[in-house]
Motif scaffolding. Structure first.
Motif: not given
Length: 701
Positions: A266-271, A45-60
């Motif tokens: 600090l940003v979710e949609r960088p510009n 099983s392969v883990l892909t972690p996600f992290a943004s200023p307003r969320r923690l997530a994991a895809h397995v």
């Protein structure tokens, strides 16, 4: 349900930016670890972690809907307790089986096996594997409990009565196995398939995921959020480089991985947008401007090809308006007062000389047991004078004394009061303004170097002297009052100070004896006890040993060299090279083993002076060894004195045959006292000659 990919997302309010990456990695790693432990995920099983200023997530990947059943063998009780004399089950056994959901019919299937001194009864059964709903609930609970949260907050749930402790208030939970919602809960939330996107620019107020694999794509499309930390970081780096290219002139954004990580959090949609400030601010030292832009505003200053600051800087915005002029103008207005403050501090500070500030150091407490910064400065001066005199002329000692006197004066300036990170650096600028010359200015600026692993060493001899004196004073003072590092606690960064001393002594090959430096520094502290010098010396050699092992030297090589406690650390690298070359010789194993044997013999001997009476040599083998030593030892000694440590050890390698013959044919502990003492003297002489470069016995396996 079949094996499917799993997605779990926790949607929260803005997370601490400096901790975001660790939080995201920990959330995913613990989740996968627990799923594997429960048999719901595999090693594939392969883990892909996600992290943004307003969320923690994991895809397995490859998560089963239910774990496989397990065979379990459970010890019940000793046979003598479970069965009576006729072999029938006792009430105790029947009660135990009933508790396990079995009855008397299971007695025939019980297994007997030795258990210590007695024989015991074992019950074999099948345990049903965990369902995904139960297993994921346990895994998520464990993942949340083990998050490296810097500071927990308490907030109230929607019912108005219950409260929850977590890093930030949570507002949504997503749990998808393939396209199916997994019915779990956490932090007062029930799992679903919807979350929220970007706070201002999401295409839809609610983002719904069709399945676990559509997470990143859907969140980017409907939520205007780049969910992956690394993906967002790479996008910011790309935009920074593109913006710099558009400015032209070969400018580049300042390289700062920590700043890039923080902005990514600090940003979710960088510009990235380009801003500027008035060129007259460039009269202020660029370190001040760069620090205020990075630390206070999270901006990326642009440097020209020579590394000089320009009046352009890059801002990573979290929004992408069609017209960015308001964003640009707002950031330019915000940075202007910061730069004006820096200019004001710089102009005000230059109205007073560093010399005029020295007296004020006597009013600044350094440590309640070690006095003021003024007293500390005098101790640093005393050490610097001694080191300067040993390394060079009276001029070096005088310049080092002057630099040491002024090195801490910038602590009383407005600029350093506002930006403590600039201590030393500002002192160098103010010293040049006072007309003190580069020798003293560089020394004041560099006396904190090296500040960290890989940092540059002081640029001139005056700086080296003051930096050594400053670090020695710090170590000696804190060891004298018992403030030693323990475990991972090192509040005064004494390990870093010790490594700085080691680097300067080694890399600059300074002709200074470490023991003499420690003694000189400790002599300034009446609090130092009899054992303090040994403690401090051991501490420095321990740091040296660790540093050498990190550089690729083996533990044996390091132990062999440092066992002799070489006083001039500039020789250590040459000694290590000599030991490595010696260890590659065919004679090395036998000589190392013999050296160890000799050391053990001499330890047990009452007295063994390194002196040989040739008239008392009786056996052929001892005469041959003495003759070989007469030939090789002087040559090896000359090579050692000339610093040719490799040649010295290779010369001594010729002693292998006579040493082997000596131990084969000579009884060292002869009954006649004069013969025994003479042979011990021969071995002591040999031991002394062989162990000048390193303790070769440490190479014996």
């Amino acid at each position: 349900m079949s094996v499917q990919n799993l997605l779990v997302e926790l949607f929260v309010e803005e997370l601490p930016p400096k901790a975001l990456r660790k939080l995201g990695d920990a959330f995913g790693n613990v989740l996968l670890e627990q799923l594997r432990a429960l048999g719901l995920a595999t090693g594939e099983s392969v883990l892909t972690p996600f992290a943004s200023p307003r969320r923690l997530a994991a895809h397995v990947t490859a998560v089963a809907p239910q774990a496989a059943d397990k065979s379990v063998s459970q010890k019940l009780m000793p046979v003598s307790v479970g069965l009576d004399a006729a072999g029938q089950p006792t009430p105790a056994l029947l009660k135990k089986l009933q508790a396990l959901g079995a009855d008397a019919s299971a007695v025939a299937g019980l297994q007997r096996a030795p258990d210590g001194k007695a024989e015991a009864l074992f019950y074999d059964s099948k345990v049903k594997g965990a369902t995904l709903a139960d297993g994921l609930q346990k895994a998520l609970n464990e993942s949340l409990a083990r998050l490296p949260i810097p500071k927990v907050m308490t907030y109230q749930l929607a019912d108005g009565w219950s409260d929850v402790k977590f890093v930030r208030p949570a507002h949504a939970l997503v749990a998808l196995h393939g396209s199916e919602v997994v019915p779990i809960q956490a932090l007062g939330l029930q799992a679903g398939r919807t979350t929220q996107g970007h706070r201002f620019e999401a295409a839809m107020p609610k983002v719904s995921f069709a399945n676990a694999d559509s997470y990143a794509e859907t969140l980017a499309k409907d939520g205007s959020v780049i969910a992956g930390f690394d993906a967002r970081r790479a996008e910011i780096a790309r935009q920074l480089a593109a913006a710099a290219t558009q400015v032209g002139g070969g400018v580049q954004p300042i390289e700062d991985d920590a700043l890039l990580d923080e902005v990514t959090a600090l940003v979710e949609r960088p510009n990235v947008v380009t801003c500027q400030f008035e060129p007259e601010f460039l009269d202020v030292p660029q370190e001040c401007l760069i620090l205020t832009m990075k630390a206070n505003q999270k901006y990326f200053p642009l440097l020209d090809p020579a590394g000089k600051l320009t009046n352009r800087f890059l801002v990573v915005s979290n929004i992408r308006p069609d017209d960015a002029s308001a964003v640009i103008g707002g950031n330019e207005r915000v940075v202007r007062p910061r730069l004006a403050d820096a200019k004001f501090f710089f102009d005000q500070d230059r109205k007073k000389t560093l010399e005029s500030r020295v007296a004020g150091l006597s009013k600044v407490v350094y440590h309640n047991k070690l006095g003021t910064q003024g007293e500390r400065m005098e101790r640093v001066r005393a050490i610097a004078k001694v080191i300067g005199a040993q390394l060079g002329s009276d001029a070096l000692a005088q310049n080092a004394d002057r630099a040491a006197r002024l090195a801490k004066a910038d602590l009383l300036t407005d600029m350093v009061g506002e930006f403590p990170e600039l201590q030393g650096i500002m002192g160098g600028y103010y010293a040049r303004h006072d007309g003190l010359g580069d020798d003293v200015a560089f020394a004041i600026e560099d006396h904190y170097r090296p500040r960290f692993a890989g940092d540059a060493l002081p640029r001139n001899d005056v700086g080296l002297v003051v930096a050594l004196a400053d670090k020695l004073e710090t170590l000696a003072g804190l060891f004298a009052i018992g403030q030693l590092p323990s475990g991972d606690k090192d509040p005064f960064a004494l390990r870093r100070h010790a490594l700085g001393i080691i680097r300067m002594l080694m890399e600059k090959d300074l002709k200074l004896d470490l023991g003499a430096l420690v003694t000189e520094a400790l002599g300034l502290f009446p609090q130092a006890g009899a054992e303090t010098a040994q403690q401090l010396t051991d501490f420095i050699y321990d740091r040296l040993a660790g540093s050498l092992r990190e550089q690729g030297y083996s533990a044996q090589e390091v132990d062999a060299v440092l066992a002799l406690r070489p006083q001039r650390l500039g020789d250590v690298a040459k000694r290590l090279a000599a030991v490595r070359a010696f260890a590659a010789l065919p004679e090395a194993p036998a000589l190392a083993a013999a050296n160890k044997r000799i050391g053990n013999i001499l330890k047990k001997a009452d007295r063994a002076d390194a002196h040989v009476n040739e008239a008392l040599l009786k056996e052929v083998a001892e005469k041959a060894l003495f003759a070989a030593m007469q030939k090789t030892a002087p040559q090896a000694g000359k090579q050692f004195d000339a610093g040719d440590y490799t040649g010295s050890l290779q010369t001594l390698a010729a002693l292998r045959a006579p040493v082997d013959a000596f131990f084969d044919g000579v009884m060292v502990n002869a009954e006649e006292a004069d013969l025994r003492l003479n042979r011990l003297g021969l071995l002591a002489t040999l031991h002394q000659a062989m162990n000048r470069v390193a303790d070769l016995s440490r190479l014996a396996t």
